[in-house]
Design an enzyme around this catalytic site. Structure first.
Site, PDB file in Angstrom:
ATOM      1  N   GLU A 252      -3.191   9.653   9.310  1.00  0.00           N
ATOM      2  CA  GLU A 252      -4.303  10.578   9.173  1.00  0.00           C
ATOM      3  C   GLU A 252      -5.276  10.411  10.339  1.00  0.00           C
ATOM      4  O   GLU A 252      -6.063  11.317  10.643  1.00  0.00           O
ATOM      5  CB  GLU A 252      -5.004  10.231   7.858  1.00  0.00           C
ATOM      6  CG  GLU A 252      -5.958  11.237   7.341  1.00  0.00           C
ATOM      7  CD  GLU A 252      -6.335  10.879   5.910  1.00  0.00           C
ATOM      8  OE1 GLU A 252      -5.473  10.989   5.013  1.00  0.00           O
ATOM      9  OE2 GLU A 252      -7.489  10.485   5.689  1.00  0.00           O
ATOM     10  N   ARG A 283      -6.163  13.526   0.596  1.00  0.00           N
ATOM     11  CA  ARG A 283      -4.726  13.774   0.733  1.00  0.00           C
ATOM     12  C   ARG A 283      -4.138  14.628  -0.381  1.00  0.00           C
ATOM     13  O   ARG A 283      -3.232  15.420  -0.135  1.00  0.00           O
ATOM     14  CB  ARG A 283      -4.008  12.428   0.761  1.00  0.00           C
ATOM     15  CG  ARG A 283      -4.364  11.669   2.005  1.00  0.00           C
ATOM     16  CD  ARG A 283      -3.831  10.265   1.969  1.00  0.00           C
ATOM     17  NE  ARG A 283      -4.163   9.627   3.237  1.00  0.00           N
ATOM     18  CZ  ARG A 283      -4.002   8.346   3.486  1.00  0.00           C
ATOM     19  NH1 ARG A 283      -3.513   7.554   2.554  1.00  0.00           N
ATOM     20  NH2 ARG A 283      -4.305   7.846   4.656  1.00  0.00           N
ATOM     21  N   GLU A 380      -1.429  -3.399  -3.448  1.00  0.00           N
ATOM     22  CA  GLU A 380      -0.928  -2.122  -3.956  1.00  0.00           C
ATOM     23  C   GLU A 380      -0.248  -2.259  -5.314  1.00  0.00           C
ATOM     24  O   GLU A 380      -0.236  -1.312  -6.095  1.00  0.00           O
ATOM     25  CB  GLU A 380       0.025  -1.465  -2.932  1.00  0.00           C
ATOM     26  CG  GLU A 380       0.356  -0.045  -3.333  1.00  0.00           C
ATOM     27  CD  GLU A 380       1.066   0.751  -2.255  1.00  0.00           C
ATOM     28  OE1 GLU A 380       0.958   0.411  -1.059  1.00  0.00           O
ATOM     29  OE2 GLU A 380       1.729   1.740  -2.632  1.00  0.00           O
ATOM     30  N   LEU A 397      -6.289  -0.934   2.829  1.00  0.00           N
ATOM     31  CA  LEU A 397      -6.476  -2.180   3.591  1.00  0.00           C
ATOM     32  C   LEU A 397      -7.735  -2.899   3.119  1.00  0.00           C
ATOM     33  O   LEU A 397      -7.775  -4.122   3.038  1.00  0.00           O
ATOM     34  CB  LEU A 397      -6.514  -1.890   5.097  1.00  0.00           C
ATOM     35  CG  LEU A 397      -5.180  -1.416   5.705  1.00  0.00           C
ATOM     36  CD1 LEU A 397      -5.341  -1.107   7.195  1.00  0.00           C
ATOM     37  CD2 LEU A 397      -4.066  -2.445   5.516  1.00  0.00           C
TER      38      LEU A 397
HETATM   39  C1  FAD Z   1       3.334   3.750   6.961  1.00  0.00           C
HETATM   40  C2  FAD Z   1       2.100   3.320   6.223  1.00  0.00           C
HETATM   41  C3  FAD Z   1       0.860   3.404   6.827  1.00  0.00           C
HETATM   42  C4  FAD Z   1      -0.287   3.002   6.144  1.00  0.00           C
HETATM   43  N1  FAD Z   1      -1.504   3.094   6.772  1.00  0.00           N
HETATM   44  C5  FAD Z   1      -2.604   2.656   6.120  1.00  0.00           C
HETATM   45  C6  FAD Z   1      -3.874   2.663   6.778  1.00  0.00           C
HETATM   46  O1  FAD Z   1      -3.997   3.004   7.953  1.00  0.00           O
HETATM   47  N2  FAD Z   1      -4.960   2.240   6.080  1.00  0.00           N
HETATM   48  C7  FAD Z   1      -4.863   1.821   4.788  1.00  0.00           C
HETATM   49  O2  FAD Z   1      -5.876   1.446   4.213  1.00  0.00           O
HETATM   50  N3  FAD Z   1      -3.668   1.795   4.153  1.00  0.00           N
HETATM   51  C8  FAD Z   1      -2.537   2.181   4.794  1.00  0.00           C
HETATM   52  N4  FAD Z   1      -1.332   2.143   4.143  1.00  0.00           N
HETATM   53  C9  FAD Z   1      -1.249   1.518   2.817  1.00  0.00           C
HETATM   54  C10 FAD Z   1      -1.318   0.008   2.948  1.00  0.00           C
HETATM   55  O3  FAD Z   1      -0.748  -0.396   4.164  1.00  0.00           O
HETATM   56  C11 FAD Z   1      -0.579  -0.714   1.834  1.00  0.00           C
HETATM   57  O4  FAD Z   1      -0.953  -0.198   0.588  1.00  0.00           O
HETATM   58  C12 FAD Z   1      -0.921  -2.204   1.852  1.00  0.00           C
HETATM   59  O5  FAD Z   1      -0.712  -2.741   3.128  1.00  0.00           O
HETATM   60  C13 FAD Z   1      -0.137  -2.988   0.828  1.00  0.00           C
HETATM   61  O6  FAD Z   1      -0.377  -4.367   1.017  1.00  0.00           O
HETATM   62  P1  FAD Z   1       0.168  -5.427  -0.007  1.00  0.00           P
HETATM   63  O7  FAD Z   1      -0.234  -6.767   0.482  1.00  0.00           O
HETATM   64  O8  FAD Z   1      -0.223  -5.035  -1.379  1.00  0.00           O
HETATM   65  O9  FAD Z   1       1.768  -5.269   0.052  1.00  0.00           O
HETATM   66  P2  FAD Z   1       2.807  -5.343   1.270  1.00  0.00           P
HETATM   67  O10 FAD Z   1       2.183  -5.480   2.575  1.00  0.00           O
HETATM   68  O11 FAD Z   1       3.773  -4.244   1.040  1.00  0.00           O
HETATM   69  O12 FAD Z   1       3.546  -6.730   0.983  1.00  0.00           O
HETATM   70  C14 FAD Z   1       4.369  -6.914  -0.133  1.00  0.00           C
HETATM   71  C15 FAD Z   1       4.947  -8.314  -0.061  1.00  0.00           C
HETATM   72  O13 FAD Z   1       5.603  -8.612  -1.280  1.00  0.00           O
HETATM   73  C16 FAD Z   1       6.831  -9.233  -1.022  1.00  0.00           C
HETATM   74  N5  FAD Z   1       7.700  -8.962  -2.175  1.00  0.00           N
HETATM   75  C17 FAD Z   1       7.914  -7.780  -2.800  1.00  0.00           C
HETATM   76  N6  FAD Z   1       8.759  -7.950  -3.838  1.00  0.00           N
HETATM   77  C18 FAD Z   1       9.066  -9.265  -3.873  1.00  0.00           C
HETATM   78  C19 FAD Z   1       9.895 -10.066  -4.699  1.00  0.00           C
HETATM   79  N7  FAD Z   1      10.587  -9.553  -5.745  1.00  0.00           N
HETATM   80  N8  FAD Z   1      10.009 -11.376  -4.420  1.00  0.00           N
HETATM   81  C20 FAD Z   1       9.335 -11.930  -3.368  1.00  0.00           C
HETATM   82  N9  FAD Z   1       8.528 -11.224  -2.558  1.00  0.00           N
HETATM   83  C21 FAD Z   1       8.404  -9.912  -2.822  1.00  0.00           C
HETATM   84  C22 FAD Z   1       7.295  -8.642   0.290  1.00  0.00           C
HETATM   85  O14 FAD Z   1       8.189  -9.528   0.928  1.00  0.00           O
HETATM   86  C23 FAD Z   1       5.968  -8.499   1.045  1.00  0.00           C
HETATM   87  O15 FAD Z   1       5.689  -9.714   1.705  1.00  0.00           O
HETATM   88  C24 FAD Z   1      -0.179   2.528   4.816  1.00  0.00           C
HETATM   89  C25 FAD Z   1       1.062   2.448   4.208  1.00  0.00           C
HETATM   90  C26 FAD Z   1       2.198   2.855   4.896  1.00  0.00           C
HETATM   91  C27 FAD Z   1       3.514   2.791   4.173  1.00  0.00           C
END
Ligand code: FAD
Length: 581
Positions: A252, A283, A380, A397
């Protein structure tokens, strides 16, 4: 093979932004981070556009404005106590990252640069504001690297490429997890006082998605299987600008820098749907507008896409502020965004729902917000809920870092006070039985099912019947289909019988998680007879605050059926209003 046993104070499942931020804040305790991916490959690393915080570096801004935008963006379903924390603590979080060395883009006078983003406004909706702090279009990558460095510095113990298969509870307390080491097929039991689920999203329930292959809703499904409800799963965000057919995200930030959307007739159609914010409306609104245009046959050349035009920004802005997406478009489409418009379609992007928590990251299991001792969730996979029915860009983020930190700190407190509960008898049995079934099935009529075929069917049906637009009829149909797929999943058999890097087996496990998450999503969407945020029911096109200003909770009962209940929304500063942009 005997399972290997470990004992820790706290176990963090997930090495993305939420998990690593919690780990940094637990430093000094006996803490292990388990991640099915090598941590810096987590999806956080793909975040492009930025992290929202009212620093006011480019123009006046206030956390109250940020809070208001988030609440309005959520279609008034967000809990405002949590949203206030998000908007206030965003500011110190960004400075903390800066002090840890994150290389933000800069303004000419050396401050952290900020750009516009959808739904972020000044003075409570008057005009777009510069709030998104960014490092070119690699913000998430920089965040993840910075956090990983902090973890290494603080000697956090990592178990990389460990797939968590089961969550262990003893009575009403958390007792640990069971994981498979993907490298050698060894089962490991982690006995711990506290567990944080930080497993990220579940976009792979849909066919066209911006989400990485690993985003299969594992933590959500693990919680559901342990009797914990999932909150607000009917709200799934479609990002307006995925690359046509591939779903790969065009940030975006491209529209924040001035990019414009055009339909096949060359019209700036957003003028009709959001006259004030235009291409920077939230969105859900833009994705619906694009679908409407496409359905009316206004796609480019009659196809299922519209154009995102960056050409007027010029080479320098495009190549310095949006270098990665420029590369993606050149690589995947063979198009140069400097001279040609980009074909885009809405792509499944973000789960607003997840494992319900309080503002300290503690998992709560019912309408009264009863805490399940020792279980935490952040990022998330969690639902605190700051995004309500629709998340604003840059707010995830913020969410993963603000609430990852809070969860880490509260876990530190908890493990200092709580005793280690005993392990349940034969803790690895359920995980072992699951793997045995997937490797050795089928046991029914003798016909084995393939993971890829079932997953394709799930993704296609969800895309068709439970995406940007939904009806009671389409949802009832897809509910039956998901249930049938659940039955067929019992007959799955993988082809690879080895134990070393058996990715076939990993995908089979993940398919089970996807099916569980899809089932709750559909059940909750069918029940909610209104339209709010990302959940748009063509048969109930109005928001209905009288009946539906409430969070859903979907729980698996002992009989295996799903049961829905509801809990109130916390409203503090901002009363629900009509949502105009
Ligand atoms: C392409 C893209 C661009 C984005 N851009 C933005 C942005 O600019 N600004 C914004 O605010 N948000 C953005 N988002 C959303 C945001 O990036 C995500 O929601 C956020 O980073 C999720 O972080 P998290 O730590 O929750 O999970 P993640 O970073 O997805 O990490 C999940 C972790 O869980 C582990 N895991 C999962 N299942 C298991 C299991 N069964 N056993 C062991 N480990 C497991 C994985 O190995 C990983 O390490 C974007 C998302 C995408 C897809």
């Amino acid at each position: 093979m005997e399972a290997v046993y470990h004992r820790y104070d706290a176990v963090i499942v997930g090495g993305g932004g939420a998990g690593l931020m919690a780990a940094v804040n637990l430093a000094g305790q006996e803490v292990a981070v388990l991640s099915k991916l090598y941590p810096v490959r987590s999806h956080t690393g793909t975040a492009q556009g930025g992290i929202g915080a009212a620093l006011g570096n480019v123009e006046e801004d206030h956390w109250e404005w940020h809070m208001f935008d988030t609440v309005k963006g959520s279609d008034y379903l967000a809990d405002q106590d949590a949203t206030e924390i998000l908007a206030r603590e965003a500011v110190e979080t960004v400075y903390e990252l800066e002090h840890w060395g994150l290389p933000f883009s800069r303004t000419p006078d050396g401050k952290i640069a900020q750009r516009r983003f959808g739904g972020h406004t000044r003075e409570f909706g008057k005009a777009p504001v510069h709030r998104s702090c960014y490092a070119a279009d690699r913000t998430g990558h920089m965040i993840l690297q910075t956090l990983y460095q902090q973890c290494i510095k603080n000697r956090v113990k990592f178990f990389d490429e460990y797939l968590v298969l089961d969550l262990l509870l003893e009575g009403q307390r958390t007792a640990g997890v069971v994981a498979l080491s993907i490298a050698d097929g060894q089962l490991h039991v982690f006995h711990a006082k506290a567990v944080l689920l930080a497993t990220g999203g579940c976009g792979r329930i849909y066919q066209i998605t911006s989400n990485a292959h690993a985003l299969t809703g594992d933590g959500m499904a693990l919680a559901l299987r342990a009797g914990v409800p999932l909150e607000d799963m009917e709200f799934f965000q479609f990002h307006p600008t995925g690359i046509y057919k591939l779903g790969i995200l065009i940030t975006e930030g491209a529209r924040g820098e001035g990019g414009k959307l055009f339909n096949g007739r060359g019209e700036r159609f957003m003028e009709r749907y959001a006259p004030t914010l235009l291409d920077l409306a939230p969105r859900d609104i833009i994705s619906r507008a694009i679908y409407r245009e496409l359905r009316q046959g206004h796609g480019v050349e009659g196809k299922w896409y519209v154009h995102l035009d960056l050409r007027h920004l010029g080479r320098e802005v495009i190549e310095t502020k949006l270098p990665d997406i420029t590369d993606f478009v050149r690589t995947y489409l063979g198009i140069d965004p400097i001279t040609e418009p980009i074909p885009v379609q809405p792509t499944a992007h973000y789960a607003m729902g997840g494992v319900p928590t309080d503002v300290s990251g503690r998992v709560v299991v019912d309408e009264k917000n009863t805490v399940l001792p020792g279980l935490y969730a952040a990022g998330e996979c969690a639902c605190v809920s700051v995004h309500g029915a629709n998340r604003l860009g840059t707010n995830s983020l913020v969410d993963i870092l603000v609430f990852g930190r809070r969860a880490g700190r509260d876990m530190g407190r908890y493990v200092g006070e709580a005793e280690l509960p005993p392990l349940p008898a034969q803790p690895e049995e359920r995980a072992r039985a699951l793997l045995a079934r997937l490797r050795e099935g089928p046991n029914g009529d003798g016909r084995a099912e393939s993971v890829a075929a079932l997953r394709d069917e799930l993704q296609r049906e969800m895309m068709d019947k439970a995406s940007v637009f939904r009806t009671g009829e389409s949802l009832a149909e897809v509910r039956e289909q998901v249930r049938a797929l659940q039955e067929r999943y019992q007959q799955v058999r993988v082809q690879d019988r080895g134990w070393v890097f058996n990715t076939d087996l990993v995908e089979a496990v993940e398919l089970g998680f996807l099916l569980d998450v899809a089932e709750v999503t559909v059940e909750a969407a069918l029940a909610r007879q209104e339209s709010r945020g990302a959940h748009y029911r063509e048969d109930f096109p109005q928001r209905d605050d009288v009946k539906w200003l409430k969070h859903s909770l979907g729980r698996r009962t002992a009989s295996g059926a799903l049961e829905l209940s509801y809990k109130p929304v916390t409203i503090t500063r901002f009363q629900p209003q009509e949502r105009k942009y």
